[in-house]
Design an enzyme around this catalytic site. Structure first.
Site, PDB file in Angstrom:
ATOM      1  N   GLU A 297     -37.324  30.923  12.304  1.00 38.61           N
ATOM      2  CA  GLU A 297     -36.426  30.217  11.395  1.00 38.61           C
ATOM      3  C   GLU A 297     -35.057  30.887  11.452  1.00 38.61           C
ATOM      4  O   GLU A 297     -34.799  31.873  10.773  1.00 38.61           O
ATOM      5  CB  GLU A 297     -36.946  30.218   9.960  1.00 38.61           C
TER       6      GLU A 297
ATOM      7  N   GLU B 140     -43.771  31.713  -0.718  1.00 37.42           N
ATOM      8  CA  GLU B 140     -42.809  32.605  -0.078  1.00 37.42           C
ATOM      9  C   GLU B 140     -42.112  33.547  -1.059  1.00 37.42           C
ATOM     10  O   GLU B 140     -41.654  33.139  -2.126  1.00 37.42           O
ATOM     11  CB  GLU B 140     -41.756  31.788   0.668  1.00 37.42           C
TER      12      GLU B 140
END
Length: 278
Positions: free
Chosen positions: A241, A147
């Site tokens: 998220e 990420e």
């Protein structure tokens, strides 16, 4: 594309008592799967997760992060070795569950800063560690997505372009890029262009509006985002998220102080919103 939901949007911890609730709730919200956050993959009840997923018709992915104790860019070889073992343990756990993807802040420890920009030596250490991970990932056919985050979470990878450079350095089909539209909203000049920068190396996407509210209520250009995903032939996970103050422990970890919507609305209305754009 498949829609997922982060486990912290439903339960605080993953154990045998919460797994069925987690799977049942995600399925009732219309999600295809769940990203299970784990601090220590070896403790996950993998067979219980596998059974619950089959029972409720949902798939699993794993979300993993590095800490100061297992930081891949550390100058200490023992700390870097712990990082490789931490990630490969998650790869093994994913395979045991039947998951084919893990992701997270895996180039360096989250919220651990050096006080300076990333150095060539740190990038080399990250590439070396991920190259070791790639051999295990390929053997078990589990993709590991690294990420890129905002400057407030890390300093090694902040943009898709930086992530692409590191991933290309590793050169493995099983090491890819993870992007989070909330973080991209901070760091990228253009969220859609960031997706194009990742290109076919994009392996996983987390969804969050510019203020972590309902999709379409902020300023991320979702029409163009979806167009960019199609342009790079992305057909993987789009996982929500975004947290609320309802889970006090998670809210404290994520600095979530305002209530913008419920977790259920985030997912159910978000899925409908994105499907309406295609």
């Amino acid at each position: 594309m498949k829609f997922g939901v982060h486990s912290f949007m439903i339960v605080d911890d993953i154990d045998r008592q919460t797994i069925d609730e987690l799977a049942a709730t995600a399925a009732s919200w219309g999600a295809d799967g769940i990203e299970v956050h784990t601090d220590l993959a070896s403790t996950l009840p993998t067979q219980d997760l596998k059974k619950a997923g089959a029972r409720h018709g949902v798939e699993w992915t794993l979300g993993v992060v590095l800490t100061a104790e297992n930081n891949l860019v550390s100058p200490d070889p023992a700390v870097r070795r712990a990082g490789v073992e931490h990630i490969t343990s998650a790869v093994h756990a994913a395979a045991d569950i039947g998951a084919t993807k893990i992701g997270g802040v895996l180039s360096a420890a989250g919220r651990v800063f050096s006080g300076r920009p990333v150095t060539p030596a740190e990038l080399e250490r990250a590439a070396e560690g991920l190259s070791e991970v790639s051999a295990v990932a390929q053997a078990l056919d589990v993709t590991v997505s690294i990420e890129a985050t905002s400057r407030y979470l890390g300093y090694v990878l902040n943009t898709a372009e930086q992530a692409r450079a590191l991933i290309d350095r590793v050169g493995s089909s099983h090491i890819k890029i993870q992007l989070d539209t909330f973080h991209m909203n901070i760091e990228e000049a253009s969220v859609p262009q960031g997706i194009l920068d990742a290109g076919t190396r994009l392996g996983y996407v987390q969804l969050g509006e510019s203020h972590r509210g309902l999709l379409g209520s902020g300023h991320i250009p979702w029409v163009e985002v979806m167009e960019s995903l199609r342009a790079v032939d992305f057909d993987g996970w789009l996982t929500f998220e975004a947290f609320t103050p309802a889970h006090a422990n998670i809210a404290a970890k994520s600095n979530t102080w305002r209530h913008l919507c419920t977790e259920k609305a985030m997912v159910t209305e978000g899925i409908d919103y994105l499907r309406g754009l295609t």
